[in-house]
Enzyme design. Structure first.
Site, PDB file in Angstrom:
ATOM      1  N   LYS A   1      16.325   4.305  -3.520  1.00  7.98           N
ATOM      2  CA  LYS A   1      15.926   3.160  -2.619  1.00  7.98           C
ATOM      3  C   LYS A   1      16.105   2.042  -3.266  1.00  7.98           C
ATOM      4  O   LYS A   1      15.753   0.745  -2.843  1.00  7.98           O
ATOM      5  CB  LYS A   1      14.659   3.339  -2.093  1.00  7.98           C
ATOM      6  CG  LYS A   1      14.813   4.081  -0.688  1.00  7.98           C
ATOM      7  CD  LYS A   1      13.278   3.969   0.127  1.00  7.98           C
ATOM      8  CE  LYS A   1      13.439   4.348   1.494  1.00  7.98           C
ATOM      9  NZ  LYS A   1      12.121   4.150   2.111  1.00  7.98           N
TER      10      LYS A   1
ATOM     11  N   SER B   1       6.755  -5.090   3.389  1.00  7.37           N
ATOM     12  CA  SER B   1       6.928  -5.319   1.856  1.00  7.37           C
ATOM     13  C   SER B   1       8.315  -5.920   1.716  1.00  7.37           C
ATOM     14  O   SER B   1       8.297  -7.008   0.816  1.00  7.37           O
ATOM     15  CB  SER B   1       7.154  -3.964   1.495  1.00  7.37           C
ATOM     16  OG  SER B   1       5.747  -3.064   1.448  1.00  7.37           O
TER      17      SER B   1
ATOM     18  N   ARG C   1       3.150  -0.984  13.564  1.00  8.06           N
ATOM     19  CA  ARG C   1       2.907  -2.636  13.960  1.00  8.06           C
ATOM     20  C   ARG C   1       3.252  -3.080  15.227  1.00  8.06           C
ATOM     21  O   ARG C   1       2.752  -3.794  15.662  1.00  8.06           O
ATOM     22  CB  ARG C   1       3.590  -3.144  12.529  1.00  8.06           C
ATOM     23  CG  ARG C   1       3.241  -3.222  11.236  1.00  8.06           C
ATOM     24  CD  ARG C   1       4.253  -3.574  10.317  1.00  8.06           C
ATOM     25  NE  ARG C   1       5.487  -2.677  10.308  1.00  8.06           N
ATOM     26  CZ  ARG C   1       6.663  -2.695   9.503  1.00  8.06           C
ATOM     27  NH1 ARG C   1       6.462  -3.488   8.444  1.00  8.06           N
ATOM     28  NH2 ARG C   1       7.434  -1.801   9.583  1.00  8.06           N
TER      29      ARG C   1
ATOM     30  N   HIS D   1      -0.764  -2.781   4.413  1.00  5.39           N
ATOM     31  CA  HIS D   1      -0.992  -1.444   4.030  1.00  5.39           C
ATOM     32  C   HIS D   1      -2.528  -1.221   3.739  1.00  5.39           C
ATOM     33  O   HIS D   1      -3.304  -0.192   4.109  1.00  5.39           O
ATOM     34  CB  HIS D   1      -0.330  -1.098   2.693  1.00  5.39           C
ATOM     35  CG  HIS D   1       1.270  -1.167   2.932  1.00  5.39           C
ATOM     36  ND1 HIS D   1       2.100  -1.768   1.900  1.00  5.39           N
ATOM     37  CD2 HIS D   1       2.008  -0.487   3.812  1.00  5.39           C
ATOM     38  CE1 HIS D   1       3.143  -1.595   2.467  1.00  5.39           C
ATOM     39  NE2 HIS D   1       3.396  -0.725   3.375  1.00  5.39           N
TER      40      HIS D   1
HETATM   41  O1  PNS Z   1       6.978   2.669   3.434  1.00  7.30           O
HETATM   42  P1  PNS Z   1       8.184   3.807   4.077  1.00  7.30           P
HETATM   43  O2  PNS Z   1       9.421   3.403   3.297  1.00  7.30           O
HETATM   44  O3  PNS Z   1       8.262   3.102   5.573  1.00  7.30           O
HETATM   45  O4  PNS Z   1       7.938   5.193   4.028  1.00  7.30           O
HETATM   46  C1  PNS Z   1       8.599   6.192   4.377  1.00  7.30           C
HETATM   47  C2  PNS Z   1       8.077   7.476   3.815  1.00  7.30           C
HETATM   48  C3  PNS Z   1       8.206   7.551   2.323  1.00  7.30           C
HETATM   49  C4  PNS Z   1       7.021   8.038   4.422  1.00  7.30           C
HETATM   50  C5  PNS Z   1       9.503   8.666   4.388  1.00  7.30           C
HETATM   51  O5  PNS Z   1      10.628   7.892   3.927  1.00  7.30           O
HETATM   52  C6  PNS Z   1       9.339  10.005   3.776  1.00  7.30           C
HETATM   53  O6  PNS Z   1       8.248  10.664   3.653  1.00  7.30           O
HETATM   54  N1  PNS Z   1      10.244  10.212   2.753  1.00  7.30           N
HETATM   55  C7  PNS Z   1      10.405  11.447   2.126  1.00  7.30           C
HETATM   56  C8  PNS Z   1      11.366  12.546   2.589  1.00  7.30           C
HETATM   57  C9  PNS Z   1      11.165  13.144   3.636  1.00  7.30           C
HETATM   58  O7  PNS Z   1      10.103  14.068   3.641  1.00  7.30           O
HETATM   59  N2  PNS Z   1      11.659  12.943   5.039  1.00  7.30           N
HETATM   60  C10 PNS Z   1      11.442  13.703   6.221  1.00  7.30           C
HETATM   61  C11 PNS Z   1      10.784  13.067   7.106  1.00  7.30           C
HETATM   62  S1  PNS Z   1      11.938  11.987   8.009  1.00  7.30           S
END
Ligand code: PNS
Length: 168
Positions: free
Chosen positions: A48, A135, A97, A24
């Site tokens: 989560k 993570s 990645r 990150h």
């Molecule tokens: O680090 P991560 O868990 O891969 O991040 C995922 C994240 C937080 C970017 C994604 O889950 C998110 O934006 N969640 C908020 C809900 C949302 O807006 N969902 C619509 C897009 S699918």
């Protein structure tokens, strides 16, 4: 693309960051060079069941980005596009990645664009040395007291030791 109201290019780097890793941090450093300002937006989502609380995750990111003046740490809940509208920002940065990330990332980018067609997602490829890093992997190693010093900043390594103390 300029965010018209700001006159500078601002991007959001969203994620769970439970906890922030060197992967990150590499993306943060590189994105902070590309955009005038980068907002690291931590998802506040209790469903989560994160290891680190929102406050802990934000504090760790703040500590490891203190040398980057154009990086701001914030949080959001619910839909990312709603948060972005509130902040008047329309650029998302995500790290890729490996090919295995692509399907999920494509789905997310397409969904966000569908929800707000002004929102654009920019992908940055991770350094190959971080291609396996996540993570979850870090937590798995730390849980069994394995070495994570090459995978996370020292502040995060210390925080993980406190979460998973070695029992005598
Ligand atoms: O680090 P991560 O868990 O891969 O991040 C995922 C994240 C937080 C970017 C994604 O889950 C998110 O934006 N969640 C908020 C809900 C949302 O807006 N969902 C619509 C897009 S699918």
């Amino acid at each position: 693309m300029k965010n018209h109201d700001h006159g500078i290019t601002i991007a959001v780097y969203p994620g769970s960051f439970d906890p922030v890793t060197n992967g990150h941090l590499d993306i943060i450093h590189r994105a902070a060079k590309v955009f005038d300002k980068l907002i690291v937006a931590v998802l506040n989502n209790s469903s989560k069941n994160p290891l680190f609380s929102l406050e802990e995750r934000m504090a760790l990111i703040q500590q490891v980005t203190r040398d980057l003046p154009n990086v701001e740490v914030d949080s959001f809940r619910d839909l990312l596009v709603n948060y972005m509208k509130l902040k008047n920002v329309n650029l998302i940065v995500r790290g890729l990645r490996a090919v295995s990330d692509f399907e999920y990332e494509l789905q997310m980018a397409s969904t966000n664009h569908k929800l707000n067609e002004d929102v654009e997602t920019f992908f940055m490829t991770s350094k190959p040395k971080y291609s396996y890093l996540s993570s979850s992997i870090v937590k798995e190693i730390a849980r069994f007291h394995g070495p994570v010093g090459d995978l996370v900043p020292p502040e995060v390594e210390e925080a993980l030791k406190l979460k998973y103390p070695v029992s005598l």
